[in-house]
Scaffold this motif. Structure first.
Motif, mmCIF file in Angstrom:
data_model
loop_
_atom_site.group_PDB
_atom_site.id
_atom_site.type_symbol
_atom_site.label_atom_id
_atom_site.label_comp_id
_atom_site.label_asym_id
_atom_site.label_seq_id
_atom_site.Cartn_x
_atom_site.Cartn_y
_atom_site.Cartn_z
ATOM 1 N N MET A 1 -40.531 6.733 20.058
ATOM 2 C CA MET A 1 -41.456 7.818 20.344
ATOM 3 C C MET A 1 -40.649 9.015 20.823
ATOM 4 O O MET A 1 -39.841 8.903 21.723
ATOM 5 C CB MET A 1 -42.434 7.357 21.433
ATOM 6 C CG MET A 1 -43.543 8.315 21.694
ATOM 7 S SD MET A 1 -44.730 7.672 22.896
ATOM 8 C CE MET A 1 -45.607 6.467 21.935
ATOM 9 N N ALA A 2 -40.833 10.119 20.215
ATOM 10 C CA ALA A 2 -40.180 11.340 20.663
ATOM 11 C C ALA A 2 -40.832 11.785 21.975
ATOM 12 O O ALA A 2 -41.900 11.323 22.339
ATOM 13 C CB ALA A 2 -40.316 12.435 19.616
ATOM 14 N N LEU A 3 -40.174 12.674 22.650
ATOM 15 C CA LEU A 3 -40.708 13.234 23.885
ATOM 16 C C LEU A 3 -41.313 14.599 23.592
ATOM 17 O O LEU A 3 -41.057 15.192 22.551
ATOM 18 C CB LEU A 3 -39.593 13.351 24.928
ATOM 19 C CG LEU A 3 -38.901 12.036 25.291
ATOM 20 C CD1 LEU A 3 -37.693 12.292 26.165
ATOM 21 C CD2 LEU A 3 -39.863 11.100 25.980
ATOM 22 N N ILE A 4 -42.099 15.088 24.528
ATOM 23 C CA ILE A 4 -42.728 16.402 24.389
ATOM 24 C C ILE A 4 -42.659 17.097 25.747
ATOM 25 O O ILE A 4 -42.684 16.445 26.790
ATOM 26 C CB ILE A 4 -44.187 16.265 23.905
ATOM 27 C CG1 ILE A 4 -44.786 17.635 23.567
ATOM 28 C CG2 ILE A 4 -45.035 15.514 24.916
ATOM 29 C CD1 ILE A 4 -46.131 17.545 22.858
ATOM 30 N N GLU A 22 -29.343 18.054 20.588
ATOM 31 C CA GLU A 22 -29.742 19.457 20.456
ATOM 32 C C GLU A 22 -31.174 19.574 19.961
ATOM 33 O O GLU A 22 -31.499 20.431 19.135
ATOM 34 C CB GLU A 22 -28.766 20.215 19.561
ATOM 35 C CG GLU A 22 -27.356 20.246 20.125
ATOM 36 C CD GLU A 22 -26.369 20.989 19.245
ATOM 37 O OE1 GLU A 22 -26.718 21.375 18.107
ATOM 38 O OE2 GLU A 22 -25.239 21.177 19.703
ATOM 39 N N ALA A 23 -32.045 18.699 20.470
ATOM 40 C CA ALA A 23 -33.448 18.685 20.059
ATOM 41 C C ALA A 23 -34.295 19.655 20.875
ATOM 42 O O ALA A 23 -35.427 19.937 20.506
ATOM 43 C CB ALA A 23 -34.015 17.270 20.204
ATOM 44 N N PRO A 35 -39.221 16.856 17.363
ATOM 45 C CA PRO A 35 -39.361 15.399 17.278
ATOM 46 C C PRO A 35 -38.466 14.745 16.227
ATOM 47 O O PRO A 35 -38.133 13.572 16.345
ATOM 48 C CB PRO A 35 -40.844 15.194 16.953
ATOM 49 C CG PRO A 35 -41.308 16.481 16.396
ATOM 50 C CD PRO A 35 -40.457 17.553 17.004
ATOM 51 N N SER A 36 -38.038 15.496 15.239
ATOM 52 C CA SER A 36 -37.159 14.908 14.223
ATOM 53 C C SER A 36 -35.732 14.726 14.737
ATOM 54 O O SER A 36 -34.939 14.008 14.131
ATOM 55 C CB SER A 36 -37.158 15.750 12.945
ATOM 56 O OG SER A 36 -36.572 17.008 13.176
ATOM 57 N N LYS A 37 -35.412 15.365 15.864
ATOM 58 C CA LYS A 37 -34.085 15.209 16.465
ATOM 59 C C LYS A 37 -34.106 14.383 17.746
ATOM 60 O O LYS A 37 -33.057 13.962 18.224
ATOM 61 C CB LYS A 37 -33.485 16.588 16.787
ATOM 62 C CG LYS A 37 -33.083 17.392 15.585
ATOM 63 C CD LYS A 37 -32.417 18.665 16.052
ATOM 64 C CE LYS A 37 -31.776 19.427 14.926
ATOM 65 N NZ LYS A 37 -31.065 20.614 15.430
ATOM 66 N N ILE A 59 -42.069 15.999 30.974
ATOM 67 C CA ILE A 59 -41.568 15.540 29.684
ATOM 68 C C ILE A 59 -42.001 14.086 29.444
ATOM 69 O O ILE A 59 -41.230 13.154 29.630
ATOM 70 C CB ILE A 59 -40.034 15.686 29.586
ATOM 71 C CG1 ILE A 59 -39.601 17.102 29.990
ATOM 72 C CG2 ILE A 59 -39.566 15.369 28.168
ATOM 73 C CD1 ILE A 59 -38.104 17.317 30.031
ATOM 74 N N PRO A 60 -43.243 13.905 29.021
ATOM 75 C CA PRO A 60 -43.726 12.548 28.701
ATOM 76 C C PRO A 60 -43.420 12.176 27.245
ATOM 77 O O PRO A 60 -42.929 12.995 26.468
ATOM 78 C CB PRO A 60 -45.233 12.669 28.908
ATOM 79 C CG PRO A 60 -45.512 14.081 28.479
ATOM 80 C CD PRO A 60 -44.309 14.887 28.955
ATOM 81 N N LYS A 61 -43.748 10.939 26.878
ATOM 82 C CA LYS A 61 -43.647 10.514 25.484
ATOM 83 C C LYS A 61 -44.724 11.238 24.675
ATOM 84 O O LYS A 61 -45.819 11.472 25.156
ATOM 85 C CB LYS A 61 -43.835 9.010 25.386
ATOM 86 C CG LYS A 61 -42.683 8.239 26.003
ATOM 87 C CD LYS A 61 -42.893 6.752 25.877
ATOM 88 C CE LYS A 61 -41.786 5.981 26.545
ATOM 89 N NZ LYS A 61 -40.633 5.788 25.695
ATOM 90 N N ASP A 62 -44.387 11.594 23.460
ATOM 91 C CA ASP A 62 -45.299 12.318 22.579
ATOM 92 C C ASP A 62 -46.153 11.313 21.800
ATOM 93 O O ASP A 62 -45.633 10.618 20.924
ATOM 94 C CB ASP A 62 -44.494 13.188 21.616
ATOM 95 C CG ASP A 62 -45.351 14.047 20.723
ATOM 96 O OD1 ASP A 62 -46.581 13.849 20.691
ATOM 97 O OD2 ASP A 62 -44.784 14.934 20.049
#
Length: 82
Positions: A1-4, A22-23, A35-37, A59-62
């Motif tokens: 899971m990416a972060l947001i 570098e996301a 999210p792709s990085k 910065i939670p999980k997206d």
């Protein structure tokens, strides 16, 4: 899971340099995570470094980008070859 990064972000500038992929970049109003990085630092660290340094816990999980550890590791491998 990416972060947001949520709108509680105070633009303190500490997260961006911590991201090994570098996301993180400055958006129009707050910092944003691509999210792709984002691998949640899988392949680099045991914990997401942006979360570790964030002073406001924004910065939670997206939930829109659900990935398990293996998927994050595969993304890390693809990014490290690029």
């Amino acid at each position: 899971m990416a972060l947001i990064i949520t709108d509680e972000c105070i633009n303190c500038d500490v997260c961006e340099p911590e991201c090994p992929n570098e996301a993180i970049s400055q958006g129009e109003e707050i910092y944003e995570i691509n999210p792709s990085k984002c691998t949640e630092c899988v392949g680099h660290y045991d914990t997401p470094q942006c979360v570790e340094v964030c002073p406001v816990d924004c910065i939670p999980k997206d939930p829109d980008h659900v990935e398990n550890h293996d998927q994050l590791y595969q993304k890390y491998l693809q990014l490290s070859q690029a």
